[in-house]
Design an enzyme around this catalytic site. Sequence first.
Site, mmCIF file in Angstrom:
data_model
loop_
_atom_site.group_PDB
_atom_site.id
_atom_site.type_symbol
_atom_site.label_atom_id
_atom_site.label_comp_id
_atom_site.label_asym_id
_atom_site.label_seq_id
_atom_site.Cartn_x
_atom_site.Cartn_y
_atom_site.Cartn_z
ATOM 1 C CG HIS A 37 85.929 31.611 51.863
ATOM 2 N ND1 HIS A 37 85.597 30.290 52.033
ATOM 3 C CD2 HIS A 37 84.761 32.255 51.656
ATOM 4 C CE1 HIS A 37 84.297 30.141 51.910
ATOM 5 N NE2 HIS A 37 83.762 31.321 51.678
ATOM 6 C CE LYS A 90 94.856 19.009 50.613
ATOM 7 N NZ LYS A 90 93.781 19.575 51.404
ATOM 8 N NE ARG A 91 93.495 25.320 41.695
ATOM 9 C CZ ARG A 91 92.942 26.217 40.874
ATOM 10 N NH1 ARG A 91 91.647 26.157 40.590
ATOM 11 N NH2 ARG A 91 93.674 27.157 40.321
ATOM 12 C CE LYS A 143 94.617 24.329 48.907
ATOM 13 N NZ LYS A 143 93.531 23.787 49.757
ATOM 14 C CB THR A 185 85.468 21.013 52.375
ATOM 15 O OG1 THR A 185 85.997 21.406 51.104
ATOM 16 C CG2 THR A 185 84.829 22.200 53.063
ATOM 17 C CE LYS A 238 84.752 17.872 49.325
ATOM 18 N NZ LYS A 238 85.490 18.503 48.203
HETATM 19 C C1 LIG Z 1 86.407 19.413 48.177
HETATM 20 C C2 LIG Z 1 87.055 19.888 46.958
HETATM 21 C C3 LIG Z 1 88.053 20.855 47.036
HETATM 22 C C4 LIG Z 1 88.567 21.415 48.353
HETATM 23 O O1 LIG Z 1 89.592 20.579 48.841
HETATM 24 P P1 LIG Z 1 90.538 21.059 50.048
HETATM 25 O O2 LIG Z 1 91.319 19.819 50.368
HETATM 26 O O3 LIG Z 1 89.645 21.438 51.175
HETATM 27 O O4 LIG Z 1 91.379 22.153 49.548
HETATM 28 C C5 LIG Z 1 88.650 21.270 45.865
HETATM 29 N N1 LIG Z 1 88.269 20.778 44.678
HETATM 30 C C6 LIG Z 1 87.313 19.829 44.568
HETATM 31 C C7 LIG Z 1 86.955 19.298 43.218
HETATM 32 C C8 LIG Z 1 86.666 19.357 45.697
HETATM 33 O O5 LIG Z 1 85.706 18.437 45.580
#
Ligand SMILES: *Cc1c(COP(=O)(O)O)cnc(C)c1O
Length: 822
Positions: free
Chosen positions: A367, A558-559, A564, A666, A670
Amino acid sequence: MSTSSLPSSITLRPGAVRDAIVDRLVRSLGKSVAGATRRDFYDALAIAVREALAERWIATRTRVTQAHVKRICYLSMEFLLGRSLINALSSFDDGLIDEVRETLLSFGHNLEEIAAEEEDPGLGNGGLGRLAACFLDSLATLGYAATGYGIRYDYGIFMQVIGDDGAQREVASSWLGMHNFWESGRGGIRYLVRFGGHCKSTRDDKGRVQYEWVDTHDVWAVAYDLLIPGNRSPTVNHLRLWSGRAVTPFKIEEFNHGNYAAAVADQIDAKNLTRVLYPDDSTPQGKELRLRQQYFCVSASLQDMLAQHLADGRGIDELERAFAIQLNDTHPALAIVELMRLLVDDYHIGWSGAWQMTRRICGYTNHTLLPEALETWPVAMFERLLPRHLQIIYQINRDFLEAVSAKYPSDMDRRRRMSLIAEDGDRRVRMAYLSVIGSHKINGVAKLHSRLMRETIFADFAELWPDRFTNVTNGIAVRRWLKQANPGFAQLITEKLGSAWENDLEDLERLKWAVDDPEFRQRFRAIKLENKKRLAKTIELLLNQKVNPEALFDVQVKRIHEYKRQLLNLMYVIVRYLRIINNEAPDAVPRVVIIAGKAAPGYWMAKSVIKLVNNVARVINSDPRVGDKLKLCFLPDYDVSLAQEIMPAADLSQQISTAGMEASGTGNMKLSLNGALTIGTLDGANIEIRDAVGEEHIFIFGMTAEQVTQRRAQGYSPAHVVENNPELKRAIETLDSGLFTPDNLADSTTVVDRLMSDGEHFLVLADFDSYAAAQDRVDALFRDQDEWGRQAIINALSMGPFSSDRSIREYADNIWGIKPVI
Ligand SMILES: *Cc1c(COP(=O)(O)O)cnc(C)c1O
């Protein structure tokens, strides 16, 4: 309705919803309908739904046992499931959820409010844990026999609270505070997990050496199952989570001697093992308790796998035809060693046969390429905690290095590089190499990531075994991220296509005509506006901040991590703010910039970013010169449920990581599936998203991964960049002036110092020019609302390849070699 008129057992089914809810209220909870609270209705409904799923669950297990198909053990230290009620209800395909909704209304309740009573089980940090949850959803929906294995942390990810100073505070949150009706304790399913002790070797009657692991300290792993329903599918799988219990929970002699603490000490130790999830996203802490958790999870899961195998009456030599194990990152990599131990020591299979079997059973998903994220454990810690496993690792390493030497005679440096034991400094076990050596397939999670993985961290291994390396691009569960998150849009699609898209996202292709249909476009925009109004209400509730739903909703959730690049976003927000107050942007498109995400409690720079975002927000949002033109909103406590509200309301999706550093992402999928346009770098799955939506429908900017490598090699100088961009220079100066942080200048300068430091690793400001230019293109397009809507629809309808159903089919065909049971 009088209680005595209730029939004996009322399954939740169309036509019987009211009776089923009342039955559980009265019989299971002892509440009258008149006296029932919202929470009581939630509980009653949850019990009824779970019972209805239980029938499908039992039938699934029967089918799996009879069909003798290969099963998947998906091993992961994290599962970020989100709430269960609506997911479970909408998995029934006969309009059950509509009747539930109407019934609740007749009692004066709204289904969404009832569903919000549920604690979000946050048993994960971010993307990796959410991926595991999406995969379980797809495995069940597609009818594969699969069990997720993980840990039942009492405390999942912390709750994030923002203090008056804008800083993140962590509050412990237990998802088990209220009784959780979705899990069932399986008291009968428990295994002993051993730690410590030492190894003895003896010879058996044939003169072979046998190893014994003795004088261990043992803990019970007890099972809790969470049901995983497939969408419109007869399959219900489960996620089995392990919780620690003492072998002797109460030592009566200690108690009799007046020592209560000693009497319960073992139980406290055992429970502490699974008390809390480590809240670090991609930077392991190397704590002994974490290694214990990893082994605990792996050992219990493998014992469970073997117990099922033997209960099916199959021989141990058939194991590789009966099971496949997938390692979600290196966290469960000890499964390789533990399986060897079980096969060799307990089942007396010869070493090389056991090794072949282990390798054929295990697969490893990488990952991250971040060097600080690659787990290593001190040999000394292993020796103390898992002495037999260390012996096995040494043996695996000897065999492996011998093979390397045979292929590359006299290349001592290669041996050193590829060894399972890092010999520089304190000796450490390299878990990523162990995962590679012990797996028949190693996959990355997006095409670029898989290529970089082969070319960088695993280059020597890819040279040795090119065929073992492959790619499976991540995906997302369509059910949660479109059907449930965006019911308005989902309904519109179903009206045009029928509901097949729910389980076959590629079906959206058939809607491409709608892109040019004015009525469809108008309806899409109306749905988006409704979603934005709903999020605006949430923002007002959370931040006491009004926002204009007609503004462009610009989202980065995101985190919080330097790679990022939330700071790139923030610098641009400051630039926009300065344009507005200096009257340089008379026709600026009104924007609501939404940022959310948690920082690891020990990641100081990430926490500084959160604090600065909140401080900048305070100034911008209260400046009367700005009005509706710009709002900056940091939404606290980002989790799956908040994500489900944000995704459908987004216009713009920020995916702006330093190229080469985001393995896949991911969140990008979404947002795009919900009709947001992406502004992003050529990183992770962004590249594949660009290929799917077409480069004219995405805002790509910044350096490529290759250019990033070059730029770092040349020696990157932020000062030089800033000198050449007057707007950026002004933004930096404004930060330095303390305008945003009047109480503590250091809150600005620490961040500025990092951005301006020579060779700054994430090259934030190096991409600023290109980013700002892309943002200008965003503004220009948003002014043409109809064209923006058209492109938003193209984005959503092009997401067919990013369903986790597609990912799971690829794993099934190329890695696991399994077929659905149904
Ligand atoms: C999808 C998701 C992530 C991953 O987000 P990235 O933008 O791909 O880092 C992290 N936390 C939650 C709660 C999510 O639903």
